[in-house]
Scaffold this active site. Structure first.
Site, PDB file in Angstrom:
ATOM      1  N   CYS B 136       0.804  -1.232   0.000  1.00 14.06           N
ATOM      2  CA  CYS B 136       0.000   0.000   0.000  1.00 14.06           C
ATOM      3  C   CYS B 136       0.839   1.284   0.000  1.00 14.06           C
ATOM      4  O   CYS B 136       0.279   2.381  -0.064  1.00 14.06           O
ATOM      5  CB  CYS B 136      -0.959  -0.018   1.182  1.00 14.06           C
ATOM      6  SG  CYS B 136      -1.818  -1.593   1.306  1.00 14.06           S
ATOM      7  N   HIS B 282      -4.112   8.157   5.177  1.00 15.28           N
ATOM      8  CA  HIS B 282      -4.210   6.772   4.697  1.00 15.28           C
ATOM      9  C   HIS B 282      -5.608   6.243   5.030  1.00 15.28           C
ATOM     10  O   HIS B 282      -6.254   5.657   4.182  1.00 15.28           O
ATOM     11  CB  HIS B 282      -3.120   5.927   5.344  1.00 15.28           C
ATOM     12  CG  HIS B 282      -3.008   4.558   4.750  1.00 15.28           C
ATOM     13  ND1 HIS B 282      -2.803   4.348   3.412  1.00 15.28           N
ATOM     14  CD2 HIS B 282      -3.076   3.314   5.326  1.00 15.28           C
ATOM     15  CE1 HIS B 282      -2.743   3.044   3.172  1.00 15.28           C
ATOM     16  NE2 HIS B 282      -2.905   2.392   4.310  1.00 15.28           N
ATOM     17  N   HIS B 319      -9.950   0.988  -0.927  1.00 12.19           N
ATOM     18  CA  HIS B 319      -8.501   0.902  -0.748  1.00 12.19           C
ATOM     19  C   HIS B 319      -7.888   0.448  -2.069  1.00 12.19           C
ATOM     20  O   HIS B 319      -8.223  -0.619  -2.591  1.00 12.19           O
ATOM     21  CB  HIS B 319      -8.176  -0.100   0.362  1.00 12.19           C
ATOM     22  CG  HIS B 319      -6.785   0.019   0.898  1.00 12.19           C
ATOM     23  ND1 HIS B 319      -5.695   0.291   0.093  1.00 12.19           N
ATOM     24  CD2 HIS B 319      -6.303  -0.101   2.165  1.00 12.19           C
ATOM     25  CE1 HIS B 319      -4.602   0.329   0.843  1.00 12.19           C
ATOM     26  NE2 HIS B 319      -4.946   0.107   2.098  1.00 12.19           N
TER      27      HIS B 319
END
Lengths: 313, 390
Positions: B136, B282, B319
């Site tokens: 990520c 995030h 995400h």
């Protein structure tokens, strides 16, 4: 001792710029390699001219939480050998791992479970990326600097060295641990390697699971004479300069695929640091031609002395 | 002297479609886009939801579309000397199709570097190319590496990209790890947050040295003035509960923003003291991430933290895994240029452990001169990218 090192004339020397050669200034503090020859540098050097037997994975200590694949134990083993006693906890150390195919054992196991309609093992979720084992290493050694994972198109060694050179331009970093790991081909990756080769790619699978690591810094650390990586350059440097250092190449440690150059760099570092060679040129057979030769130099070649430090690149 | 890094073009694709207007309609309106995924049978899993666009496009094609948009916006012709850095773990549909025995599947698409190589070849980009695969933070790391290359004079132009499209391999892994929100809502920073959902995301940004851009008359969209990357040294999967690594990455970005910059020669200490006007967090919507990230922001900004607007656009896009850094850098850039902050959707129940200004009541007009895009990943990796108006 310089077993397996084949001396051949070259046109590029560490102190002599050549066309497209890129100068580097990386002090090598430690190296390690693990593969069919074992996990020790001595085992690696022993097999530079004595072929290893069957292509097998070395016995590796288990890493808690990591299952099914040797990828993570290999990374941990070579990282541990380089880092122990050589890094301070904190943000000054960066870690960069490179692998063309990554942990294909885990990827393919998970995919086969999926295709078979079976439930995933949650541990595969944790080890699905190399981040996890780097997190394990960072916790063990207290490393809070940046950690990155690269997938180069072919040889691992030069992209890792160029990344280290880039990172060490940052005044907040002073050491970079470079890790390269490739696993023996799975049915899928063998197929992918073949297709890539048909398209002109140079990456190929290792005969067995292998990993290598090199810890580099801006400055050498006493005690011990420094060993420097002084540049990378074209592979076509075979003919003209009789004063050039010898090449270190060996096929006896087994085919190491994209990690071959890094494994040979670890061996070359051991030879130069041990006083068995003054300087070596390390080819990376998996790399593109223009960046397929790594220059490694010890104190004699550079005229280094503990008194005046002159001759450092 | 460190060279200044500019963004001179970008292309983006999310569940809302291709391009900036789609992003404005979806992300900046605060419209969550979660629905049952249709690219695979979701019945074996605990939840069917994802932020997936129509059809089953090939990752390499969507990536090429975004790169084409980015290069066109920057006015860069084919054959440029640009490097390519791609944050991507490969096209996992190629893995699934291989093991299903689909002979038409091309397993090379599962090789991350092959996608980067294909992008370079397609647009005749003559620099080096490399894929960054650390989950990520992958495309955030690609951007940071691109900034380092330009700032140190090793490159003039770098195409930095990130790519992920919803597919079954990662869906199954996140499901097995019980990380997905079962009710189809991602609620970052809210007390009732239960997890993340995956989403389609691809973005490409052209980074360029100020000198190079000026010489060819390119219009800068934003400056990247600081970047930071850190590790928690805490756990293989969970973030440090105090957000220590995230705070370190933020501080590093702020310090770097003042160091040796040609355009902003003020000292690092000045740069650290200057507040930012927006943080794109995030904000995964998982219990562990959001409280840790909040603490990290408190640690980095101290008394200023409460006054800084923060949002998580994963509440609308899902995400985006390896693409998170690139897409969210584009969203942060748009906040700078549009003067509008994207909201955090689904934030209905405040969490005492998450006590910042999360932009919860729809898009918020705000003069933004300086904004941070944050990302974190497995293994305790953290990144911070600081963008400023040109």
């Amino acid at each position: 001792m310089n077993p397996g090192a084949r001396t051949s004339p070259a046109t590029t020397r560490p102190d002599q710029p050549a066309s497209r050669r890129q100068a580097l200034r990386l002090a090598v503090l430690a190296s390690a390699a693990a593969g069919p020859w074992g996990t020790d540098q001595a085992d690696l050097l022993r097999h530079l001219d004595v072929p290893v037997g069957a292509a097998t994975t070395p016995d590796l200590p288990a890493v808690p939480g990591f299952v099914e694949s040797t990828f993570n134990p290999l990374v941990h083993e070579v990282a541990r050998q380089c880092l122990t006693g050589r890094v301070r906890a904190g943000a000054g150390t960066a870690v960069v791992l490179a692998s063309v195919m990554g942990d294909a054992t885990t990827t393919d196991l998970a995919s086969q479970l999926l295709v078979a309609g079976q439930v995933h093992n949650p541990l595969l979720f944790m080890q699905a990326t190399a981040n996890a084992v780097l997190g394990f290493v960072s916790r063990e050694f207290g490393i809070t600097g940046p950690m990155s994972v690269l997938s180069p198109p072919d040889g691992l060694a030069v992209p890792l060295l160029l990344t280290a050179d880039l990172l060490l331009a940052d005044p907040e970093l002073d050491r970079v641990l470079l890790l390269g790991v490739e696993l023996a081909g799975t049915k899928r990756t063998e197929h992918a390697y073949r297709r890539l080769a048909e398209q002109g790619g140079r990456a190929h699978p290792p005969a067995a699971d292998v990993a290598a690591a090199v810890l580099v810094a801006r400055e050498p650390v006493q005690p011990g004479p420094p060993v420097w990586i002084t540049g990378v350059g074209p592979a076509a440097v075979a003919a003209a300069d009789p004063a050039a250092p010898p090449h270190l190449t060996t096929d006896h440690v087994g085919r190491c695929g994209s990690a071959q150059g890094l494994v040979q760099l670890a061996a070359a570092h051991a030879l130069v640091a041990g006083g068995h060679a003054d300087a070596l040129l390390v080819p990376d057979p998996a790399a593109r031609d223009e960046l397929a030769l790594i220059e490694l130099a010890g104190p004699a070649t550079l005229g280094w002395s503990t008194q005046d430090k002159e001759g450092t690149p | 002297m460190r060279r200044d890094v500019l963004v001179t073009g970008f292309g983006v694709h999310t569940v809302f479609g291709r391009g900036v207007e789609a992003l404005r309609r979806g992300v900046f309106a605060g419209t969550p886009a979660f629905a049952p995924a249709t690219r695979f049978d979701t019945r074996p899993y605990r939840t069917p939801f994802a932020a997936q666009g129509p059809g089953d496009p090939r990752l390499a094609e969507v990536l090429a579309d975004c790169a084409e948009d980015a290069l066109a916006a920057a006015g860069l012709a084919a054959g440029s000397a640009a490097d390519v850095l791609l944050g991507c773990a490969g096209d996992f549909t190629a893995v699934t199709r291989f093991w299903r025995g689909d002979r038409a599947a091309s397993p090379v698409d599962s090789v991350p570097a092959h996608l980067a190589e294909g992008l370079a070849a397609r647009f005749g980009l003559r620099g080096r190319h490399l894929a960054v695969t650390n989950a990520c933070v992958a495309s955030a790391h690609a951007i940071i590496q691109g900034c380092r290359l330009i700032a140190t004079g090793r490159a003039d132009t770098v195409l930095c990209a990130g790519a992920y499209l919803v597919e079954e391999e990662n869906f199954a892994k996140f499901d097995s790890g019980r990380a997905l929100a079962r009710d189809g809502a991602v609620r970052p920073f809210a007390a009732d947050r239960t997890g993340l959902l995956l989403g389609d995301g691809v973005a490409a940004l052209v980074l360029e040295s100020a000198e190079h851009a000026r010489a060819r008359g390119a219009r800068p969209l934003a400056r990247i003035t600081g970047w930071g990357a850190s590790s928690d040294a805490h756990h293989i999967a969970k973030p440090h509960p105090d957000g220590a690594g995230m705070a370190a990455a933020i501080r590093q970005a702020l310090r770097g923003a003042g160091r040796d910059s040609a355009a902003d020669p003020g000292g690092a200490a000045d740069a650290e003291a200057r507040p930012v006007d927006y943080v794109n967090a995030h904000g995964t919507g998982t219990p562990a991430n959001d409280s840790a990230e909040t603490r990290g922001l408190h640690a980095a900004f101290g008394a200023h933290a409460a006054a800084i607007p923060v949002s998580s656009t994963k509440s609308t896009t899902g995400h985006l895994l390896e693409a998170s850094g690139a897409v969210e850098a584009v969203i942060t850039l748009l906040a700078l240029t549009d003067g509008v902050l994207p909201p955090t959707a689904g934030h209905t129940t405040p969490d005492p452990a998450c006590d910042l200004d999360y932009v919860t009541a729809g898009p918020r007009p705000a003069p933004v001169r300086r904004a941070l895009s944050l990302n974190a990943a497995f293994g305790g990796m953290n990144t911070a990218i600081l963008l400023e108006r040109p």
